[in-house]
Design an enzyme around this catalytic site. Structure first.
Site, short mmCIF file in Angstrom:
data_model
loop_
_atom_site.label_atom_id
_atom_site.label_comp_id
_atom_site.label_asym_id
_atom_site.label_seq_id
_atom_site.Cartn_x
_atom_site.Cartn_y
_atom_site.Cartn_z
N ILE A 175 0.86 -1.18 0.00
CA ILE A 175 0.00 0.00 0.00
C ILE A 175 0.90 1.23 0.00
O ILE A 175 1.72 1.41 0.89
CB ILE A 175 -0.93 0.03 1.24
CG1 ILE A 175 -1.76 -1.26 1.32
CG2 ILE A 175 -1.82 1.26 1.18
CD1 ILE A 175 -2.70 -1.48 0.16
N LYS A 176 0.72 2.09 -1.00
CA LYS A 176 1.54 3.30 -1.10
C LYS A 176 0.87 4.42 -0.32
O LYS A 176 -0.29 4.77 -0.56
CB LYS A 176 1.70 3.72 -2.56
CG LYS A 176 2.58 2.79 -3.37
CD LYS A 176 2.71 3.24 -4.82
CE LYS A 176 3.71 4.37 -4.97
NZ LYS A 176 3.96 4.67 -6.41
N ILE A 177 1.63 4.98 0.60
CA ILE A 177 1.17 6.11 1.42
C ILE A 177 2.18 7.24 1.26
O ILE A 177 3.38 7.03 1.44
CB ILE A 177 1.05 5.71 2.90
CG1 ILE A 177 0.01 4.59 3.07
CG2 ILE A 177 0.68 6.91 3.76
CD1 ILE A 177 -0.09 4.05 4.48
#
Length: 371
Positions: A143-145
């Site tokens: 998950i890219k944050i």
């Protein structure tokens, strides 16, 4: 013939593709197919972002059948976007699963980004990360944050849930150190929550070419010989110093305790590695950023260029940390405000992804109406 990408992998740099589309997934034996790049170009990971998805959906009819079904169901455009993008990511995760298994979960990863409109909101980012993890339902997902101020506590909280995270949009060394603190805190909380931290992976995506583009613009505005002589040096120097900061953390006691519990280090990832200035070598941000335990996510054009004429002289980072420090000091000496540059690039990066997300929504809306 030499195998430059194979040599790069052997030097400790994981080769990832900075692109995803339904066409790549359905292309079979085509040279553009993801499976072909895995087999022939040593690709062991995939990254995506809103700009990539906007381009993929806007220029293809590969999504038409799914779009028709989504229209029949009467879903909102936001839900349609999530169904379309997570379908591609789930499929890509399955293509990359052998690399995931072969590397004990280190590689074979596919990244999907939280809605960029949430970049300045911590709790919604956490909720979005959990939903994406549930929707894709693959252990080799990232998950890219974004590494915004609001993103930092979201990174910690997401890792604490046992979810692997790709921290994106990092420009400054100070923010990168804060990212590493958030990562360590997340692993510590995950361990306290009873998660197997050996299964939690993370990378920190340091953006490269955008840094040179902005710095060079400012150097040319200053216009002195000393300023002009520094063009094309800032991005590599900045990334090299980030690697130095990474080494400090993974040689520290806080990390040693997590390592003893089975954790794997957060790897620096070099993003935005296609050169935007044609005066610079097209392999610049690959050849100059070689070091063990790093990732380079490349557009296919850059990957092909490196395969054709790239060179792997060995580690090009570790022995150059002092010269990197001198290059950044030189920028300040000629009047470039480093802090202002990185603040601008973060805001600009969020704004660009937000614009791409809106373009994606508008494109899907139009296709739903046509379906």
């Amino acid at each position: 013939m030499t195998d430059a990408l194979g040599e790069l992998s052997a030097a400790g740099v994981a080769v990832w593709l900075d692109d995803i589309s339904r066409e790549r997934l359905t292309a079979g034996g085509s040279h553009t197919a993801l499976s072909k790049l895995v087999d022939e170009s040593h690709v062991v990971g995939v990254t995506s972002n809103p700009t990539i998805f906007a381009g993929a959906l806007g220029g293809s009819d590969d999504y038409d059948v799914q779009l028709h079904d989504l229209k029949v169901r009467g879903v909102s455009v936001d839900e349609a976007v999530r169904m379309l993008t997570t379908y591609d990511i789930r499929w890509a995760c399955d293509v990359m699963r052998p690399a995931f298994d072969a590397s004990d979960g280190v590689d074979g990863r596919v990244s999907i980004e939280v809605d960029p409109r949430l970049a300045d909101q911590t709790e919604p980012t956490i909720a979005e990360a959990k939903q994406l993890w549930w929707l894709v339902d693959r252990p080799n997902l990232f998950i890219k944050i974004p590494a915004t101020r609001a993103g930092l506590p979201a990174i910690t909280a997401t890792l604490a849930e046992g979810i692997s995270v790709n921290v994106t949009l990092i420009f400054s060394l100070e923010r990168y150190r804060a990212v590493m603190d958030a990562w360590l805190a997340g692993l510590e909380q995950a361990k306290a929550n009873g998660h197997d931290i050996s299964k939690i992976e993370s990378v920190a995506s340091f953006f490269v070419s955008r840094f040179d583009t902005e710095i060079d613009k400012r150097l040319e505005k200053i216009g002195t010989p000393d300023a002009l002589a520094l063009r094309g040096q800032a991005a590599v120097a900045n990334a090299r110093l980030a690697y130095g900061a990474h080494l400090e953390v993974v040689n520290g006691q806080r990390w040693a305790a997590l390592k003893a519990a089975g954790a794997k280090p957060q790897r620096p990832l070099w993003a935005s590695t296609g050169t935007k200035n044609e005066a610079y070598p097209d392999t610049l941000y690959v050849e100059q950023l070689i070091a063990p335990n790093t990732v380079n996510t490349m557009p296919e054009k850059t990957m092909k260029a490196f395969a054709d004429h790239g060179k792997v002289p060995g580690d090009t980072i570790t022995g150059n940390l002092q010269s990197a420090e001198m290059a950044i000091d030189g920028l300040r000496a000629v009047g470039v405000d480093y802090d202002d540059v990185v603040e601008f690039l973060e805001r600009d990066g969020v704004a660009k992804f937000d614009a791409s997300w809106k373009e994606l929504l508008a494109g899907v809306q139009a296709k739903l109406e046509q379906a």
